[in-house]
Design a protein around this motif. Structure first.
Motif, PDB file in Angstrom:
ATOM      1  N   VAL A  62       0.809  -1.214   0.000  1.00  0.00           N
ATOM      2  CA  VAL A  62       0.000   0.000   0.000  1.00  0.00           C
ATOM      3  C   VAL A  62       0.848   1.273   0.000  1.00  0.00           C
ATOM      4  O   VAL A  62       0.338   2.356  -0.292  1.00  0.00           O
ATOM      5  CB  VAL A  62      -0.975   0.023   1.201  1.00  0.00           C
ATOM      6  CG1 VAL A  62      -2.025  -1.069   1.057  1.00  0.00           C
ATOM      7  CG2 VAL A  62      -0.237  -0.110   2.531  1.00  0.00           C
TER       8      VAL A  62
ATOM      9  N   GLN B 200     -11.552  -5.500   1.045  1.00  0.00           N
ATOM     10  CA  GLN B 200     -11.094  -5.137  -0.292  1.00  0.00           C
ATOM     11  C   GLN B 200     -11.092  -3.623  -0.480  1.00  0.00           C
ATOM     12  O   GLN B 200     -10.122  -3.037  -0.988  1.00  0.00           O
ATOM     13  CB  GLN B 200     -11.993  -5.791  -1.331  1.00  0.00           C
ATOM     14  CG  GLN B 200     -11.608  -5.474  -2.769  1.00  0.00           C
ATOM     15  CD  GLN B 200     -12.534  -6.155  -3.758  1.00  0.00           C
ATOM     16  OE1 GLN B 200     -13.341  -7.002  -3.396  1.00  0.00           O
ATOM     17  NE2 GLN B 200     -12.431  -5.784  -5.016  1.00  0.00           N
ATOM     18  N   GLN B 201     -12.151  -2.967  -0.038  1.00  0.00           N
ATOM     19  CA  GLN B 201     -12.258  -1.530  -0.281  1.00  0.00           C
ATOM     20  C   GLN B 201     -11.349  -0.715   0.627  1.00  0.00           C
ATOM     21  O   GLN B 201     -10.843   0.335   0.225  1.00  0.00           O
ATOM     22  CB  GLN B 201     -13.717  -1.095  -0.139  1.00  0.00           C
ATOM     23  CG  GLN B 201     -14.592  -1.655  -1.250  1.00  0.00           C
ATOM     24  CD  GLN B 201     -16.003  -1.096  -1.233  1.00  0.00           C
ATOM     25  OE1 GLN B 201     -16.218   0.054  -0.897  1.00  0.00           O
ATOM     26  NE2 GLN B 201     -16.968  -1.929  -1.592  1.00  0.00           N
TER      27      GLN B 201
ATOM     28  N   GLU C 139      -7.912  -0.860  -0.928  1.00  0.00           N
ATOM     29  CA  GLU C 139      -7.846   0.060  -2.058  1.00  0.00           C
ATOM     30  C   GLU C 139      -7.718   1.503  -1.579  1.00  0.00           C
ATOM     31  O   GLU C 139      -6.987   2.309  -2.177  1.00  0.00           O
ATOM     32  CB  GLU C 139      -9.088  -0.110  -2.940  1.00  0.00           C
ATOM     33  CG  GLU C 139      -9.150  -1.454  -3.662  1.00  0.00           C
ATOM     34  CD  GLU C 139     -10.476  -1.691  -4.354  1.00  0.00           C
ATOM     35  OE1 GLU C 139     -11.392  -0.840  -4.182  1.00  0.00           O
ATOM     36  OE2 GLU C 139     -10.618  -2.708  -5.056  1.00  0.00           O
ATOM     37  N   CYS C 140      -8.422   1.827  -0.504  1.00  0.00           N
ATOM     38  CA  CYS C 140      -8.339   3.168   0.075  1.00  0.00           C
ATOM     39  C   CYS C 140      -6.920   3.458   0.579  1.00  0.00           C
ATOM     40  O   CYS C 140      -6.367   4.544   0.335  1.00  0.00           O
ATOM     41  CB  CYS C 140      -9.359   3.301   1.213  1.00  0.00           C
ATOM     42  SG  CYS C 140      -9.337   4.887   2.063  1.00  0.00           S
TER      43      CYS C 140
ATOM     44  N   GLN D  56      -4.163   2.047  -0.474  1.00  0.00           N
ATOM     45  CA  GLN D  56      -3.272   2.149  -1.630  1.00  0.00           C
ATOM     46  C   GLN D  56      -3.335   3.535  -2.259  1.00  0.00           C
ATOM     47  O   GLN D  56      -2.341   4.055  -2.743  1.00  0.00           O
ATOM     48  CB  GLN D  56      -3.632   1.080  -2.664  1.00  0.00           C
ATOM     49  CG  GLN D  56      -3.241  -0.327  -2.235  1.00  0.00           C
ATOM     50  CD  GLN D  56      -3.743  -1.393  -3.185  1.00  0.00           C
ATOM     51  OE1 GLN D  56      -4.835  -1.274  -3.755  1.00  0.00           O
ATOM     52  NE2 GLN D  56      -2.968  -2.449  -3.364  1.00  0.00           N
ATOM     53  N   LEU D  57      -4.501   4.151  -2.228  1.00  0.00           N
ATOM     54  CA  LEU D  57      -4.664   5.482  -2.805  1.00  0.00           C
ATOM     55  C   LEU D  57      -4.133   6.587  -1.897  1.00  0.00           C
ATOM     56  O   LEU D  57      -3.573   7.577  -2.374  1.00  0.00           O
ATOM     57  CB  LEU D  57      -6.146   5.740  -3.112  1.00  0.00           C
ATOM     58  CG  LEU D  57      -6.747   5.005  -4.306  1.00  0.00           C
ATOM     59  CD1 LEU D  57      -8.255   5.239  -4.352  1.00  0.00           C
ATOM     60  CD2 LEU D  57      -6.112   5.485  -5.597  1.00  0.00           C
TER      61      LEU D  57
END
Length: 296
Positions: free
Chosen positions: A157, A277-278, A281-282, A284-285
């Motif tokens: 991440v 999962q979400q 992703e958060c 990683q951003l």
């Protein structure tokens, strides 16, 4: 009688600490909840709660039973969410992270994530111990280093840079080390890691620092370094603000180690859950940019 009869009522009361609040959470009457739990206690032949006119608390047996039932209920709800068309994160998300990184970066990011998803409950444990995610029922950990547990999956991440530095007054007195071996002749300030890392001629080199001061707080190590107590190696977010103001100087820049990966780590059985999962992703951003943002 169905095997699950009374379990949801038991979990609701144990979580809420009250028959009335537990009933409200389930949308049923307190009488229904009381009868369901009495029937459950008769079925398991054990008292699950200590009841007084003012308090309801779990017995020792009830506490053990609750830990298992809550985990099973969560997995049941996750299984339903997994196959439903609804991908909205929901239920409890349990996260663990090291204290410093968690307080400064991870907790704010996940807090904002929870605010965008009102059906999600959030529990964050900030600790420098290595938590057993599977045994202790955690959904996610944010960690550095290698992932060696085959039960876990990791998604990168972010990354961080390790710097070696010292205060100008220390260097004026003790001199400036120009090689890793020269650190043996210097006072080193150590934190949670017992080893320092360098890259010499393309090879990873590990140094075991020795010194009079050791602390499991990166902030305390940084303050000791600024005070002139010795040399330290810490992640960038500790050092860069002080470097900018000339309070410390970088050392051994030619043998600085490669950036250290930061992982979101989670049990294999949870890897498709929308909430896991979400949030990965958060992270990683947002985590990388947050860590690289200049400090004020």
């Amino acid at each position: 009688m169905p095997a699950w009869a009374g379990i949801d009522e038991f979990i609701a009361v144990a979580t809420a600490g009250s028959f009335t609040r537990g009933a409200k959470a389930l949308g049923v009457s307190p009488t229904h909840v009381s009868r369901a739990i009495m029937a459950l206690e008769q079925r398991v032949q054990a008292q699950l709660f200590h009841r007084t006119t003012r308090t309801v608390r779990l017995t020792d047996t009830g506490r053990v039973f609750f830990d298992r039932c809550a985990r099973i209920a969560q997995e049941r709800d996750e299984a339903i969410a997994l196959i439903s068309e609804q991908s909205e994160p929901q239920g409890e998300l349990r996260v663990t992270c090291s204290t410093a990184m968690g307080e400064r970066f991870v907790a704010p990011i996940i807090r904002r994530f929870a605010m965008r998803h009102p059906r999600l409950a959030l529990s964050i444990d900030l600790s420098n111990r290595v938590v057993d995610l599977v045994a202790e029922g955690y959904d996610l950990a944010v960690r550095t280093g290698a992932i060696t547990d085959p039960r876990l999956i990791g998604a990168r991440v972010a990354s961080r840079t390790l710097y070696t530095c010292a205060a100008p007054n220390y260097l004026a007195q003790a001199g400036r080390p120009t090689t890793v071996d020269a650190l043996e002749r210097h006072e080193c300030i150590t934190g949670t890691s017992a080893t320092w890392h360098f890259k010499v001629d393309g090879q990873d080199v590990i140094h075991r620092p020795q010194g009079r001061f050791r602390c499991n707080s990166g902030h305390a190590v940084m303050e000791a370094c600024i005070a002139g107590l010795g040399i330290c190696q810490l992640p960038d977010f500790y050092i860069l603000p002080h470097l900018k103001h000339g309070m410390v100087e970088l050392l051994l820049e030619d043998v600085q180690p490669e950036d250290e990966p930061i992982w979101a780590v989670y049990p294999q059985r949870r890897h498709l859950m929308p909430k896991v999962q979400q949030v990965v992703e958060c992270l990683q951003l947002e985590l990388g940019p947050a860590m690289n943002r200049p400090s004020r």
